[in-house]
Design an enzyme around this catalytic site. Structure first.
Site, PDB file in Angstrom:
ATOM      1  N   ASP A   1     -21.229  29.291  19.506  1.00 37.58           N
ATOM      2  CA  ASP A   1     -22.692  29.783  18.920  1.00 37.58           C
ATOM      3  C   ASP A   1     -23.322  30.921  19.924  1.00 37.58           C
ATOM      4  OD1 ASP A   1     -22.226  26.559  18.575  1.00 37.58           O
ATOM      5  OD2 ASP A   1     -23.913  27.457  17.329  1.00 37.58           O
TER       6      ASP A   1
ATOM      7  N   ASN B   1     -21.405  26.294  23.231  1.00 34.51           N
ATOM      8  CA  ASN B   1     -20.573  25.660  21.919  1.00 34.51           C
ATOM      9  C   ASN B   1     -21.253  24.259  21.961  1.00 34.51           C
ATOM     10  OD1 ASN B   1     -19.117  25.993  19.538  1.00 34.51           O
ATOM     11  ND2 ASN B   1     -17.422  24.795  20.743  1.00 34.51           N
TER      12      ASN B   1
ATOM     13  N   GLY C   1     -22.733  25.288  11.408  1.00 29.76           N
ATOM     14  CA  GLY C   1     -22.055  26.303  11.886  1.00 29.76           C
ATOM     15  C   GLY C   1     -22.794  27.672  12.073  1.00 29.76           C
TER      16      GLY C   1
ATOM     17  N   CYS D   1     -15.563  19.892  17.308  1.00 26.70           N
ATOM     18  CA  CYS D   1     -16.607  20.306  16.409  1.00 26.70           C
ATOM     19  C   CYS D   1     -16.136  20.874  15.055  1.00 26.70           C
ATOM     20  CB  CYS D   1     -17.658  21.102  16.954  1.00 26.70           C
ATOM     21  SG  CYS D   1     -19.202  21.228  16.039  1.00 26.70           S
TER      22      CYS D   1
ATOM     23  N   LYS E   1     -21.991  37.230  18.206  1.00 24.98           N
ATOM     24  CA  LYS E   1     -21.945  36.177  18.904  1.00 24.98           C
ATOM     25  C   LYS E   1     -22.336  36.306  20.381  1.00 24.98           C
ATOM     26  CE  LYS E   1     -20.456  32.783  15.980  1.00 24.98           C
ATOM     27  NZ  LYS E   1     -19.438  31.787  15.612  1.00 24.98           N
TER      28      LYS E   1
HETATM   29  C1  RUB Z   1     -21.595  24.087  15.368  1.00 27.20           C
HETATM   30  C2  RUB Z   1     -20.442  24.362  16.583  1.00 27.20           C
HETATM   31  C3  RUB Z   1     -19.547  25.580  16.058  1.00 27.20           C
HETATM   32  C4  RUB Z   1     -20.193  26.887  16.413  1.00 27.20           C
HETATM   33  C5  RUB Z   1     -19.522  28.175  15.580  1.00 27.20           C
HETATM   34  O1  RUB Z   1     -22.618  23.288  15.783  1.00 27.20           O
HETATM   35  O2  RUB Z   1     -21.064  24.326  17.674  1.00 27.20           O
HETATM   36  O3  RUB Z   1     -18.429  25.511  16.980  1.00 27.20           O
HETATM   37  O4  RUB Z   1     -21.541  26.911  15.738  1.00 27.20           O
HETATM   38  O5  RUB Z   1     -19.191  27.943  14.454  1.00 27.20           O
HETATM   39  P1  RUB Z   1     -23.425  22.673  14.554  1.00 27.20           P
HETATM   40  P2  RUB Z   1     -18.782  28.864  13.278  1.00 27.20           P
HETATM   41  O6  RUB Z   1     -22.389  21.729  13.772  1.00 27.20           O
HETATM   42  O7  RUB Z   1     -24.524  21.906  15.337  1.00 27.20           O
HETATM   43  O8  RUB Z   1     -24.015  23.670  13.729  1.00 27.20           O
HETATM   44  O9  RUB Z   1     -17.491  29.678  13.788  1.00 27.20           O
HETATM   45  O10 RUB Z   1     -18.964  28.450  12.160  1.00 27.20           O
HETATM   46  O11 RUB Z   1     -19.794  29.993  13.428  1.00 27.20           O
END
Ligand code: RUB
Length: 277
Positions: free
Chosen positions: A178, A187, A18, A108, A213
């Protein structure tokens, strides 16, 4: 103290996942580097390596830019603090978005989206159910389903291929991000298909994403991950010689499919957000 290769490995191998957690984990490591060696070459090299570990997410990049303009421990501390608290500020708006009796479909595992949904359940006592998409190939959606189920939230876990079937049962989609770019929301791979399905079924599509972001990078890359993440789950592996397997980790959802973005300042329409980006 972990070494730089160990920290980048934790990030690449999904022990940390994330966009916000990746940035937080990296910032905590960079703070240690800065305390030991200052903000010179060592710090710069570490920042570059960490940024390259998962190049699509923009949060860490934005944080490093801020540190470069004011290279102080207090700057790193302030960023860590901001990242830790932004989710709570966004979650306040969950009372407005999530209605009693509704069904949310999510994709996700996003820390921000999770906090938003959990807040509605715990603090605002909203009662709703969630459809979690498995999220191939690494199944982060299973983590989402487990975390929500632990709180007693009714959760249905579905295969990503079943989105078209289940979208009619959802009242809204809620996902994380992301990066928020001029061309759209970046994302986890498959988000754009969920967004299209939601749009076709006239269901609102919400993005929970703090202002770190927002992505103004000219050079932008969708991370392409090893083929074996896909290969490991193919049941009949014979006869695959000569076949290329590709595994992009993210996709871009055009803004026309997004209803609103919720960040620490409030609920932004896509037009308001586009102006800022
Ligand atoms: C995780 C993903 C999440 C974003 C946002 O991808 O796509 O939706 O990163 O996450 P991965 P957050 O599993 O490849 O890291 O809200 O925690 O920043």
């Amino acid at each position: 103290m972990k070494t730089l290769p160990q920290v980048t490995d934790d990030i690449r191998e999904f022990r940390i996942q994330g966009a916000n957690q990746i940035a937080l984990y990296s910032l905590c490591f960079l703070k240690k580097i800065a305390l030991c060696y200052g903000f010179g070459l060592r710090f710069k090299t570490a920042s570059q390596h960490l940024e390259r570990a998962r190049p699509t997410a923009v949060v860490l990049h934005n944080c490093i830019q801020i540190i470069n303009t004011s290279p102080k421990i207090s700057t790193i501390d302030a960023l860590i603090n901001t990242l830790r608290n932004m989710g709570e500020k966004e979650a306040v708006y969950s009372a407005k978005i999530i209605k009693n009796g509704s069904t949310i479909i999510t994709y996700c595992h996003s820390g921000e989206a999770m906090l938003f949904i959990k807040h509605a359940w715990i603090k605002h006592k909203k009662r709703f159910s969630v459809i979690a998409c498995e999220t191939e190939p690494l199944e982060q959606g299973v983590r989402t389903a487990k975390e929500l189920a632990k709180l007693g939230i009714p959760v249905t876990l579905i295969d990503d291929n079943a989105i078209g079937f289940f979208i009619k049962y959802a009242d809204m989609a809620i996902v994380g991000a992301d990066a928020l770019r001029k061309e759209g929301l970046v994302n986890k791979i498959g988000t754009s298909l969920l967004a299209q399905a939601a749009n076709d079924a006239a269901k609102p599509f919400y993005v929970i994403a703090n202002s770190l972001k927002m992505d103004k990078r000219r050079k932008f890359e969708i991370e392409e991950r090893p083929a074996n993440e896909i290969y490991r789950k193919i049941m009949h592996k014979r006869g695959l010689g000569g076949i290329k397997i590709r595994n992009p980790a993210f996709d871009t959802t055009p803004w026309k499919y997004v209803t609103a973005v919720i960040n620490e300042r409030g609920v932004l329409t896509k037009n308001q957000l586009r102006k800022v980006i």
